[in-house]
Design a protein around this motif. Structure first.
Motif, PDB file in Angstrom:
ATOM      1  N   PHE A 697       0.859  -1.286  -0.152  1.00 25.70           N
ATOM      2  CA  PHE A 697       0.096   0.016   0.032  1.00 25.70           C
ATOM      3  C   PHE A 697       0.972   1.218   0.018  1.00 25.70           C
ATOM      4  CE2 PHE A 697      -2.083   3.380   2.504  1.00 25.70           C
ATOM      5  CZ  PHE A 697      -3.195   3.608   1.577  1.00 25.70           C
ATOM      6  N   ARG A 698       1.880   1.339   0.794  1.00 20.58           N
ATOM      7  CA  ARG A 698       2.692   2.281   0.799  1.00 20.58           C
ATOM      8  C   ARG A 698       3.798   2.287  -0.265  1.00 20.58           C
ATOM      9  NH1 ARG A 698       2.499   5.186   5.391  1.00 20.58           N
ATOM     10  NH2 ARG A 698       4.515   6.220   5.072  1.00 20.58           N
ATOM     11  N   SER A 699       4.180   3.583  -0.735  1.00 18.48           N
ATOM     12  CA  SER A 699       5.249   3.597  -1.887  1.00 18.48           C
ATOM     13  C   SER A 699       6.641   3.333  -1.231  1.00 18.48           C
ATOM     14  CB  SER A 699       5.320   5.155  -2.175  1.00 18.48           C
ATOM     15  OG  SER A 699       5.837   5.973  -0.951  1.00 18.48           O
ATOM     16  N   LYS A 700       7.684   3.128  -2.210  1.00 17.64           N
ATOM     17  CA  LYS A 700       8.893   2.779  -1.924  1.00 17.64           C
ATOM     18  C   LYS A 700       9.590   3.567  -0.621  1.00 17.64           C
ATOM     19  CE  LYS A 700       9.942   1.641  -6.890  1.00 17.64           C
ATOM     20  NZ  LYS A 700      10.800   2.081  -7.852  1.00 17.64           N
ATOM     21  N   SER A 701      10.325   2.769  -0.005  1.00 20.29           N
ATOM     22  CA  SER A 701      11.200   3.688   1.260  1.00 20.29           C
ATOM     23  C   SER A 701      12.305   4.342   0.264  1.00 20.29           C
ATOM     24  CB  SER A 701      11.912   2.432   2.030  1.00 20.29           C
ATOM     25  OG  SER A 701      12.928   1.682   1.228  1.00 20.29           O
ATOM     26  N   ARG A 702      12.714   5.220   1.288  1.00 20.38           N
ATOM     27  CA  ARG A 702      13.955   5.927   0.784  1.00 20.38           C
ATOM     28  C   ARG A 702      15.442   5.224   0.543  1.00 20.38           C
ATOM     29  NH1 ARG A 702      12.391  10.546  -1.236  1.00 20.38           N
ATOM     30  NH2 ARG A 702      14.362  11.352  -0.860  1.00 20.38           N
ATOM     31  N   GLU A 703      15.329   4.084   0.929  1.00 20.02           N
ATOM     32  CA  GLU A 703      16.428   3.373   0.224  1.00 20.02           C
ATOM     33  C   GLU A 703      16.432   3.100  -1.166  1.00 20.02           C
ATOM     34  OE1 GLU A 703      14.925   1.194   2.952  1.00 20.02           O
ATOM     35  OE2 GLU A 703      16.389   1.529   4.474  1.00 20.02           O
ATOM     36  N   GLU A 704      15.245   3.446  -1.801  1.00 18.28           N
ATOM     37  CA  GLU A 704      15.222   3.412  -3.132  1.00 18.28           C
ATOM     38  C   GLU A 704      14.609   4.702  -3.552  1.00 18.28           C
ATOM     39  OE1 GLU A 704      13.192   0.039  -4.742  1.00 18.28           O
ATOM     40  OE2 GLU A 704      13.914  -1.461  -3.278  1.00 18.28           O
ATOM     41  N   PRO A 705      15.193   5.791  -4.030  1.00 21.05           N
ATOM     42  CA  PRO A 705      14.850   7.008  -4.334  1.00 21.05           C
ATOM     43  C   PRO A 705      13.686   6.904  -5.239  1.00 21.05           C
ATOM     44  CG  PRO A 705      17.317   6.995  -3.948  1.00 21.05           C
ATOM     45  CD  PRO A 705      16.878   5.559  -4.071  1.00 21.05           C
ATOM     46  N   MET A 706      12.625   7.722  -5.068  1.00 16.02           N
ATOM     47  CA  MET A 706      11.681   7.595  -6.130  1.00 16.02           C
ATOM     48  C   MET A 706      11.830   8.261  -7.501  1.00 16.02           C
ATOM     49  SD  MET A 706       8.422   7.919  -3.413  1.00 16.02           S
ATOM     50  CE  MET A 706       7.200   7.609  -4.630  1.00 16.02           C
ATOM     51  N   ILE A 707      12.561   7.751  -8.309  1.00  9.25           N
ATOM     52  CA  ILE A 707      12.796   8.146  -9.614  1.00  9.25           C
ATOM     53  C   ILE A 707      11.818   7.288 -10.452  1.00  9.25           C
ATOM     54  CG2 ILE A 707      14.499   8.740 -11.525  1.00  9.25           C
ATOM     55  CD1 ILE A 707      16.616   9.023  -9.446  1.00  9.25           C
ATOM     56  N   PRO A 708      10.700   8.055 -11.137  1.00  8.10           N
ATOM     57  CA  PRO A 708       9.710   7.475 -11.711  1.00  8.10           C
ATOM     58  C   PRO A 708       9.905   6.509 -12.883  1.00  8.10           C
ATOM     59  CG  PRO A 708       8.955   9.653 -11.286  1.00  8.10           C
ATOM     60  CD  PRO A 708      10.525   9.577 -11.307  1.00  8.10           C
ATOM     61  N   SER A 709      10.686   6.660 -13.707  1.00  5.61           N
ATOM     62  CA  SER A 709      10.919   5.807 -14.884  1.00  5.61           C
ATOM     63  C   SER A 709      12.233   5.806 -15.465  1.00  5.61           C
ATOM     64  CB  SER A 709       9.774   6.314 -15.980  1.00  5.61           C
ATOM     65  OG  SER A 709      10.398   7.613 -16.653  1.00  5.61           O
ATOM     66  N   LYS A 710      12.682   4.602 -16.360  1.00 10.68           N
ATOM     67  CA  LYS A 710      13.997   4.800 -16.656  1.00 10.68           C
ATOM     68  C   LYS A 710      14.281   5.881 -17.510  1.00 10.68           C
ATOM     69  CE  LYS A 710      15.105   0.783 -18.929  1.00 10.68           C
ATOM     70  NZ  LYS A 710      15.079  -0.231 -19.698  1.00 10.68           N
ATOM     71  N   SER A 711      13.356   6.422 -18.472  1.00 10.17           N
ATOM     72  CA  SER A 711      13.724   7.530 -19.378  1.00 10.17           C
ATOM     73  C   SER A 711      13.919   8.789 -18.449  1.00 10.17           C
ATOM     74  CB  SER A 711      12.340   7.967 -20.211  1.00 10.17           C
ATOM     75  OG  SER A 711      11.151   8.162 -19.582  1.00 10.17           O
ATOM     76  N   LEU A 712      13.190   8.837 -17.495  1.00  8.74           N
ATOM     77  CA  LEU A 712      13.621   9.999 -16.629  1.00  8.74           C
ATOM     78  C   LEU A 712      14.791   9.867 -15.752  1.00  8.74           C
ATOM     79  CD1 LEU A 712      12.423  12.637 -15.494  1.00  8.74           C
ATOM     80  CD2 LEU A 712      11.258  11.409 -13.749  1.00  8.74           C
ATOM     81  N   ARG A 713      15.021   8.607 -15.233  1.00 10.15           N
ATOM     82  CA  ARG A 713      16.550   8.354 -14.794  1.00 10.15           C
ATOM     83  C   ARG A 713      17.625   8.953 -15.704  1.00 10.15           C
ATOM     84  NH1 ARG A 713      14.310   3.494 -12.888  1.00 10.15           N
ATOM     85  NH2 ARG A 713      15.225   2.240 -14.391  1.00 10.15           N
ATOM     86  N   LEU A 714      17.322   8.462 -16.898  1.00  7.75           N
ATOM     87  CA  LEU A 714      18.276   8.798 -18.023  1.00  7.75           C
ATOM     88  C   LEU A 714      18.359  10.178 -18.284  1.00  7.75           C
ATOM     89  CD1 LEU A 714      17.887   5.589 -20.299  1.00  7.75           C
ATOM     90  CD2 LEU A 714      19.901   6.238 -18.418  1.00  7.75           C
ATOM     91  N   SER A 715      17.247  10.982 -17.921  1.00 12.09           N
ATOM     92  CA  SER A 715      17.269  12.339 -18.495  1.00 12.09           C
ATOM     93  C   SER A 715      17.291  13.275 -17.221  1.00 12.09           C
ATOM     94  CB  SER A 715      16.164  12.613 -19.079  1.00 12.09           C
ATOM     95  OG  SER A 715      14.793  12.333 -18.422  1.00 12.09           O
ATOM     96  N   VAL A 716      18.166  12.991 -16.398  1.00  9.49           N
ATOM     97  CA  VAL A 716      18.258  13.617 -15.104  1.00  9.49           C
ATOM     98  C   VAL A 716      19.067  15.031 -15.390  1.00  9.49           C
ATOM     99  CG1 VAL A 716      19.502  13.933 -12.823  1.00  9.49           C
ATOM    100  CG2 VAL A 716      18.023  11.778 -13.615  1.00  9.49           C
TER     101      VAL A 716
END
Length: 745
Positions: A697-716
């Motif tokens: 129910f809860r979102s990811k913990s902070r150990e896995e920073p919430m970067i939404p998608s691969k395309s967004l991670r690659l376009s930081v």
């Protein structure tokens, strides 16, 4: 370079561990069991750790920039350094087997576009929220619901849950850099269906709102005539007499229903699309496509014209309206409060639903437009700015409407008195009335006062004979006719403009104002649809122009349904009885996603780190308790009114050439229910999917920073920072902590 890459990896790992500690501390605290001293110490420690985190991230981004430049100099070399860079972007431990594929490299080039300036972004939010239909609907609500008391209630509701929810949507889009379709599944996995529901409501609303823009374009095309065609009834063909249907009503009503819309007598009467509206409807979609096809940068420049110019026109209209005859009479209704309405629950519900519509919550554009701002942008102040502009706009438009409608009522009553005098004189000459009933013939100085004074001085039996032959001329009754609905207020405004000298010029300016406001709203809706599809399907980012053309064509074809003779009645059915239901449900689940799934305190802590300043915990409290309660009460009240009362609409009766009140057929209510269930269906479907798949129910913990998608991670985006600036930030935070935190053993 290899040493710098390893350093950047260790810095990001360290910042991730710091964020994990902050999150664990915040998660362990509840709203009710905080010790003031301990909490103060935790907050100060969090500030110092947050500052260290920002400094570490800044150094890591600088290393990325250095590595990217190096790779540009040696494009053919693929080494361990590239693997280290990819691992830094993904914020995961270094893996020697990581390889950069050609697909990922191409996606990295598709960086998320940002607004050129914050002014353009604010103008886009303002243009989306200021809808032309709200002006007329708010005017009728003002008269129906306690006059200025309604505005007081509306303002209270705006600050109680309008601004907090506006801040929530802006912060969500800005924090995750995702549009409305995907952002909620990241914040609260079980709320993923909210984005799809919001997308469907936005799509349907965009279709019929652009039909209204087509109506306005038709009026603009007809305004280049002198006199304007709705000033007088048209002559019959091959005859010197007027159209009898127009003679039984006002020319402006006749032109609206019979010339513009070719309106049917009831919603059941169907027919092909109105040919005269097809070309304006096509032009409205061509305009909308041209204003959005070149992307965010061009749209931002367009907003300077579509938002600032209308406000200049509104101010000019207001100054001119205050000088009109009868303006004072109209303004008297503006300030006459009805204190008893302050305790009417239905008026509070009307004000609450109006807050949702005027701020544009739940449709998706607020989140989508905010997702193209830097994460460090102060979205809380943006929410206040948009809400205050909304209130100031109403304070400009409402006096304008009341002044012009007061002028229209005065002129209409003047003409009524003059027509009655002519009728009475003819009846006296024919011997149907006694000579004692002869009215004064000179009414030029003050027709209303002279005529009513004369009528009151007549003996009762003669007065009864006079009133049986003529209509009653009452300026009060003429003004209160705008209670009949928003469309009547709109048509009354158009009619008043035809009474002014230079009516052609005033009409053209007014309809250009309406067109600019309508286009700015539909641009926000269109951008939300495009951004949502591109964020969900990353390949569409390469074909923005093709996507815009395809969407415009699809929505244009769907919009033909509303250009039929009965189309106006369907637009009223959707706008007045359907839209508010799914919007409230969507906002409730958005609120739950942030307040309960992600955690209000955790979300505010994230925003505090990004903005670099504390945010009042009152917003978290409002999200957790008052906002859901208000929204649920609002939904239940509207649902009861919809099911317990007969839903009606104003239709045109061609037999008597007047507006009549008709009841929607039973299938109309079923249509509203079916469409409501259809658009909110993704919410329970996604909920069941998450339940079956075992998604928490809860979102990811902070150990896995919430970067939404691969395309967004690659376009930081690279955020430049200097060592001196980092030291200043750290030193400033330490000084602040030392000056505000208590010393504990």
């Amino acid at each position: 370079m290899k040493t710098k890459a390893q350093a950047s990896v260790s810095l990001l790992a360290k910042s991730s561990s710091v964020e994990t500690e902050i999150d664990s501390i915040l998660e362990s605290q509840t709203w009710d069991d905080k010790d003031p001293v301990t909490w103060s110490t935790i907050v100060c420690a969090s500030e110092a750790q947050a500052s260290a985190t920002r400094a570490a991230k800044a150094q890591a981004w600088e290393t990325q920039a250095f590595e990217a430049q190096a790779r540009a100099s040696y494009p053919k070399q693929t080494s361990v350094l590239e693997a280290a860079t990819v691992s830094v972007l993904k914020q995961e431990p270094l893996n020697e087997n990581v390889h950069v594929t050609e697909k990922e490299e191409s996606e990295a080039l598709l960086t998320r576009p940002l607004w050129s300036t914050k002014v353009e972004y604010i103008l886009a939010q303002m243009g989306y929220s200021v809808r032309p239909s709200s002006f007329w609907y708010f005017t009728t609500l003002w008269l129906h619901s306690g006059n200025c008391v309604f505005f007081i209630i509306y303002t209270l509701m705006m600050f109680l849950f309008g601004i907090p929810l506006l801040f929530l949507e802006m912060a969500a889009g800005q924090r995750m850099h995702q549009s409305s379709m995907d952002v909620w599944k990241i914040i609260g996995p079980w709320s993923g269906g909210v984005g799809y529901a919001s997308f469907m409501v936005c799509f349907i609303t965009g279709i019929y709102l652009n039909v209204v823009n087509g109506w306005i374009l038709f009026y603009i095309s007809q305004s280049f005539q002198f006199p304007v065609p709705w000033e007088k009834c048209p002559l019959m063909k091959n005859s010197s007499g007027f159209d009898p249907e127009c003679a039984r009503t006002t020319p402006v009503m006749y032109f609206w229903y019979r010339v513009t819309l070719k309106a049917s007598d009831r919603i059941e009467d169907s027919g092909p699309p109105v040919f005269s509206l097809s070309l304006p409807f096509l032009v409205s979609w061509c305009l909308l496509g041209a204003l959005t096809i070149n992307g965010l940068k061009f749209t931002g420049k367009v907003m300077y014209v579509l938002v600032l110019v209308p406000y200049s026109i509104i101010i000019c209209f207001l100054l001119r309206s205050l000088l009109l005859e009868g303006a004072k009479f109209g303004l008297q209704h503006l300030v006459a409060p009805k204190i008893s309405d302050m305790f009417n629950i239905s008026i509070w519900c009307l004000a609450g639903s109006q807050v949702l519509f005027t701020t544009g919550l739940g449709f998706g554009p607020v989140t989508s437009l905010a997702s193209h701002m830097p994460q460090s942008n102060d979205c809380l102040s943006d929410a206040f700015v948009v809400a205050l502009v909304n209130l100031v706009t109403l304070l400009l438009v409402i006096p304008l409407n009341f002044s012009v409608l007061g002028f229209r009522s005065t002129v209409t009553t003047h003409r009524c008195c003059e027509k009655n005098v002519e009728t009475l004189i003819k009846l006296i000459d024919l011997g149907k009335l006694p000579p004692d009933a002869r009215p004064p013939e000179n009414l030029h100085d003050n027709p209303i006062s002279i005529y009513n004074t004369w009528l009151s001085s007549l003996p009762q039996h003669i007065k009864s004979m006079v009133l049986s032959e003529v209509t009653e001329c009452s300026i009060e009754n003429q003004f209160l006719k705008i209670r009949e609905g928003p469309s009547f207020a709109f048509l009354s405004f158009i009619e008043a403009l035809s009474f002014l000298p230079g009516s052609v010029c005033w009409s053209i300016i007014f309809f250009l104002l309406m067109l600019a406001l309508g286009l700015s709203t539909t641009i926000g809706i269109m951008q939300a649809i495009i951004f949502s599809l591109q964020d969900t399907f990353s390949t569409l980012r390469k074909h923005t122009k093709l996507l815009t053309v395809g969407l415009s064509l699809l929505m244009f074809l769907c919009g033909f349904f509303f250009t039929r003779p009965s189309g106006m009645y369907f637009i009223r059915l959707l706008n007045e009885h359907w839209t508010v239901l799914p919007i409230i449900i969507i906002i409730i689940f958005e609120n739950m996603a942030v307040a309960w799934a992600y955690g209000a305190r955790r979300f505010l802590a994230d925003m505090r780190i990004l903005l670099g300043r504390p945010i009042s915990p009152i917003y978290g409290w409002l999200w957790c308790y008052p906002c859901p309660i208000v929204l649920i009460v609002l939904f239940v009240t509207i649902l009861i009114n919809l099911t317990m009362k007969n839903i009606t609409y104003v239709a045109w009766d061609s037999n008597i050439s007047k507006e009549v009140l008709r009841q929607y057929p039973s299938w109309g209510l079923l249509l509203v229910i079916a469409l409501f269930l259809t658009v909110i269906l993704p919410i329970p479907v996604y909920f069941v999917y998450c339940l079956v798949s075992g998604i928490p129910f809860r979102s990811k913990s902070r150990e896995e920073p919430m970067i939404p998608s691969k395309s967004l991670r690659l376009s930081v985006q690279i955020m430049p920072s200097k060592d001196v600036q980092k030291e200043e930030i750290l030193q400033g935070d330490k000084t602040k902590c030392q000056s505000t935190c208590p010393v504990t053993s």
